[in-house]
Every structure is written in structure tokens, then in C-alpha cells.
Scaffold this motif. Structure first.
Motif, PDB file in Angstrom:
ATOM      1  N   ARG A  15     -11.346  10.880  29.461  1.00 38.81           N
ATOM      2  CA  ARG A  15     -10.098  10.239  29.104  1.00 38.81           C
ATOM      3  C   ARG A  15      -9.542  10.761  27.781  1.00 38.81           C
ATOM      4  O   ARG A  15     -10.182  11.566  27.097  1.00 38.81           O
ATOM      5  CB  ARG A  15     -10.301   8.726  29.070  1.00 38.81           C
ATOM      6  CG  ARG A  15     -11.001   8.198  30.342  1.00 38.81           C
ATOM      7  CD  ARG A  15     -10.966   6.704  30.467  1.00 38.81           C
ATOM      8  NE  ARG A  15      -9.609   6.225  30.706  1.00 38.81           N
ATOM      9  CZ  ARG A  15      -8.988   6.321  31.884  1.00 38.81           C
ATOM     10  NH1 ARG A  15      -9.589   6.870  32.925  1.00 38.81           N
ATOM     11  NH2 ARG A  15      -7.757   5.863  32.032  1.00 38.81           N
ATOM     12  N   SER A  16      -8.362  10.278  27.444  1.00 39.82           N
ATOM     13  CA  SER A  16      -7.681  10.745  26.231  1.00 39.82           C
ATOM     14  C   SER A  16      -8.480  10.482  24.964  1.00 39.82           C
ATOM     15  O   SER A  16      -8.330  11.192  23.966  1.00 39.82           O
ATOM     16  CB  SER A  16      -6.309  10.082  26.114  1.00 39.82           C
ATOM     17  OG  SER A  16      -5.473  10.471  27.180  1.00 39.82           O
ATOM     18  N   ASP A  17      -9.343   9.456  24.998  1.00 31.86           N
ATOM     19  CA  ASP A  17     -10.184   9.175  23.824  1.00 31.86           C
ATOM     20  C   ASP A  17     -11.494   9.962  23.868  1.00 31.86           C
ATOM     21  O   ASP A  17     -12.416   9.678  23.093  1.00 31.86           O
ATOM     22  CB  ASP A  17     -10.458   7.670  23.706  1.00 31.86           C
ATOM     23  CG  ASP A  17     -11.236   7.110  24.899  1.00 31.86           C
ATOM     24  OD1 ASP A  17     -11.592   7.893  25.818  1.00 31.86           O
ATOM     25  OD2 ASP A  17     -11.482   5.886  24.932  1.00 31.86           O
ATOM     26  N   MET A 146      -2.289   7.869  46.870  1.00 31.53           N
ATOM     27  CA  MET A 146      -3.565   7.402  47.420  1.00 31.53           C
ATOM     28  C   MET A 146      -4.744   8.186  46.852  1.00 31.53           C
ATOM     29  O   MET A 146      -5.822   7.629  46.626  1.00 31.53           O
ATOM     30  CB  MET A 146      -3.543   7.490  48.951  1.00 31.53           C
ATOM     31  CG  MET A 146      -2.558   6.520  49.617  1.00 31.53           C
ATOM     32  SD  MET A 146      -2.864   4.755  49.233  1.00 31.53           S
ATOM     33  CE  MET A 146      -1.778   4.470  47.834  1.00 31.53           C
ATOM     34  N   VAL A 147      -4.548   9.471  46.581  1.00 31.41           N
ATOM     35  CA  VAL A 147      -5.596  10.247  45.903  1.00 31.41           C
ATOM     36  C   VAL A 147      -5.926   9.615  44.560  1.00 31.41           C
ATOM     37  O   VAL A 147      -7.095   9.440  44.193  1.00 31.41           O
ATOM     38  CB  VAL A 147      -5.142  11.717  45.704  1.00 31.41           C
ATOM     39  CG1 VAL A 147      -6.046  12.434  44.701  1.00 31.41           C
ATOM     40  CG2 VAL A 147      -5.161  12.454  47.032  1.00 31.41           C
ATOM     41  N   GLN A 148      -4.887   9.219  43.817  1.00 31.07           N
ATOM     42  CA  GLN A 148      -5.105   8.686  42.480  1.00 31.07           C
ATOM     43  C   GLN A 148      -5.601   7.249  42.482  1.00 31.07           C
ATOM     44  O   GLN A 148      -6.103   6.758  41.465  1.00 31.07           O
ATOM     45  CB  GLN A 148      -3.825   8.830  41.654  1.00 31.07           C
ATOM     46  CG  GLN A 148      -3.441  10.296  41.464  1.00 31.07           C
ATOM     47  CD  GLN A 148      -2.348  10.484  40.439  1.00 31.07           C
ATOM     48  OE1 GLN A 148      -2.545  10.218  39.255  1.00 31.07           O
ATOM     49  NE2 GLN A 148      -1.200  10.953  40.885  1.00 31.07           N
ATOM     50  N   ARG A 156      -5.390  11.801  32.030  1.00 26.56           N
ATOM     51  CA  ARG A 156      -4.709  13.087  31.875  1.00 26.56           C
ATOM     52  C   ARG A 156      -5.149  14.097  32.935  1.00 26.56           C
ATOM     53  O   ARG A 156      -4.876  15.292  32.816  1.00 26.56           O
ATOM     54  CB  ARG A 156      -4.978  13.651  30.487  1.00 26.56           C
ATOM     55  CG  ARG A 156      -6.444  13.823  30.139  1.00 26.56           C
ATOM     56  CD  ARG A 156      -6.667  14.147  28.668  1.00 26.56           C
ATOM     57  NE  ARG A 156      -8.091  14.341  28.381  1.00 26.56           N
ATOM     58  CZ  ARG A 156      -8.580  14.502  27.161  1.00 26.56           C
ATOM     59  NH1 ARG A 156      -7.766  14.490  26.130  1.00 26.56           N
ATOM     60  NH2 ARG A 156      -9.880  14.669  26.970  1.00 26.56           N
ATOM     61  N   ALA A 157      -5.779  13.618  34.010  1.00 29.57           N
ATOM     62  CA  ALA A 157      -6.356  14.522  35.020  1.00 29.57           C
ATOM     63  C   ALA A 157      -5.314  15.421  35.666  1.00 29.57           C
ATOM     64  O   ALA A 157      -5.554  16.610  35.880  1.00 29.57           O
ATOM     65  CB  ALA A 157      -7.090  13.711  36.083  1.00 29.57           C
ATOM     66  N   SER A 161      -1.506  19.816  36.407  1.00 33.32           N
ATOM     67  CA  SER A 161      -1.574  20.354  37.766  1.00 33.32           C
ATOM     68  C   SER A 161      -1.732  19.213  38.754  1.00 33.32           C
ATOM     69  O   SER A 161      -2.422  18.234  38.480  1.00 33.32           O
ATOM     70  CB  SER A 161      -2.734  21.345  37.912  1.00 33.32           C
ATOM     71  OG  SER A 161      -3.970  20.697  37.697  1.00 33.32           O
ATOM     72  N   SER A 162      -1.098  19.339  39.893  1.00 32.82           N
ATOM     73  CA  SER A 162      -1.123  18.303  40.922  1.00 32.82           C
ATOM     74  C   SER A 162      -2.414  18.392  41.735  1.00 32.82           C
ATOM     75  O   SER A 162      -2.988  19.472  41.897  1.00 32.82           O
ATOM     76  CB  SER A 162       0.081  18.469  41.849  1.00 32.82           C
ATOM     77  OG  SER A 162      -0.027  17.628  42.980  1.00 32.82           O
TER      78      SER A 162
END
Length: 210
Positions: A15-17, A146-148, A156-157, A161-162
Motif C-alpha cells: 500500500r501507499s504507506d 469485479m477484478v478489483q 496503487r496497484a 496499468s490496467s
């Protein structure tokens, strides 16, 4: 497309942290969609069904605890959330959340809940239909969302890029992401982990196929 490296897998759950956090669903998914026509609901449920076949996870008509545990809301304006009956009971600090989303001019947001073991037990997905979202084909939007919703990806995954790729003008799940999602639901992988070495275990399962 080649398999993801262990470093790339780790980045997708960092994650961002800079904290590593991996989690998958720990119970069957019982979905419901609000604010769209029946034809769009069918497209979203079709995408979810395909991903459950891919990962070996289960769908359900009802969740015994929540009734439904994957709620997808389509709205025109974030302020509509404050007018949705009983939503403030499901989402703490709804007012400040709406203010943050408005300030960021966001067009999507996901909120997860977790069980005692850290596995996903519910997901609330909100999609504000702005010009950008309205221009996306329903099939593409459904698969992306649905993927997410199926894993707790890093915040930030997919900023650069998609998870999808275009094949003959049709959006499909990238093979490397499909492989990773399949590995993520391997019973030998813990349903939740904060240990970055989990990325090595996931990477070791990539490319095995089913």
C-alpha cells in the motif's frame, strides 16, 4: 505475457504507506447492484461468475450474516450516498467520506470489511458515472470492477496499468493477472497475510495452470 516476478507481485499488495497486506474472500460472494438496468446487472454478474470459475471461489444467493455481501452502487453524484436509506449504518463516517470523494473528484471507491481471520467478508463498491465512466463499455467496466473487488489489491496497484488488456478491441483479463488471481485462491495460501514473503509463495504458483 510472462509471469509476474515476485517483486511485481509484492508491489500489487503493497500500500501507499509501504505496508504489505494481502486478503481474499473467506466466504461465498452474494452480489447486488443498485442504480443500473437489468442488462447491466447481467453483465456484472457474468463477469463475477467468470472470475469465480477462474479462482475456484463460490457465489451464493444470500450470505447468512449480511444477506448480500458485495454491493455495487452506481450514482451520478457523490451526494446521493448521503440520501441512500440506512447506508450510514453500513459505512462509518459517511459524511466525511463523501466530502473526501467530492474533493478528489473521484469516480470510484471501494470499502472492504473483514472477518476475525482478516479475510474479506463484504465489499461496498461505488461508481460515479462521470463522462469517463460513461464512455467505458459495460463489459469492460464490469470486468475491471469485479477484478478489483475479488482481492484486496494495493490502493496503487492499477494506477499505472490496467488489469485488463485489449484483444481484437475486446477487453479481457491480462493473463498474468488471471494467473495471480488463481494463485491467490489456492487453499495453501492464507486468506490474509501481512508478511511480504507471501508474495514469494504466490509467485511460485504462477504459470502452473489448472
Amino acid at each position: 505475457m510472462t509471469a509476474l516476478t515476485p517483486e511485481a507481485v509484492e508491489a500489487l499488495f503493497t500500500r501507499s504507506d509501504d505496508s504489505f497486506l494481502f486478503a481474499r474472500w473467506g466466504r461465498p460472494i452474494a452480489p447486488v447492484l443498485f442504480g443500473v438496468e437489468d442488462s447491466t446487472i447481467s453483465v456484472f454478474k457474468g463477469a463475477l461468475e467468470a472470475l469465480c470459475v477462474l479462482t475456484g471461489h463460490n457465489l451464493a444467493e444470500l450470505d447468512p450474516e449480511f444477506g448480500v455481501n458485495l454491493m455495487v452502487f452506481f450514482i451520478r453524484d457523490w451526494s446521493e450516498l448521503k440520501e441512500t436509506p440506512n447506508l450510514d449504518r453500513l459505512i462509518p463516517d459517511l459524511g466525511p467520506l463523501v466530502a473526501r470523494l467530492e474533493a478528489a473528484d473521484a469516480n470510484q471507491y471501494r470499502l472492504f470489511r473483514f472477518d476475525a481471520n482478516g479475510a474479506i467478508q463484504a465489499c461496498f463498491a461505488f461508481i460515479r458515472v462521470d463522462a469517463e465512466v460513461a464512455a467505458v463499455p459495460a463489459e469492460t467496466l464490469a470486468l475491471n470492477q469485479m477484478v478489483q473487488a475479488l482481492l484486496l489489491w494495493s490502493d496503487r496497484a492499477f494506477t499505472d496499468s490496467s488489469p485488463l488488456a485489449l484483444v481484437e478491441d475486446r477487453a479481457v483479463l491480462r493473463p498474468d493477472i488471471a494467473d495471480l488471481m488463481r494463485a491467490a485462491y489456492d487453499p495453501a495460501i492464507p486468506a490474509m497475510s501481512q508478511d511480504p514473503s507471501t508474495a514469494l509463495r504466490l509467485a511460485a504458483r504462477l504459470g502452473r495452470g489448472q
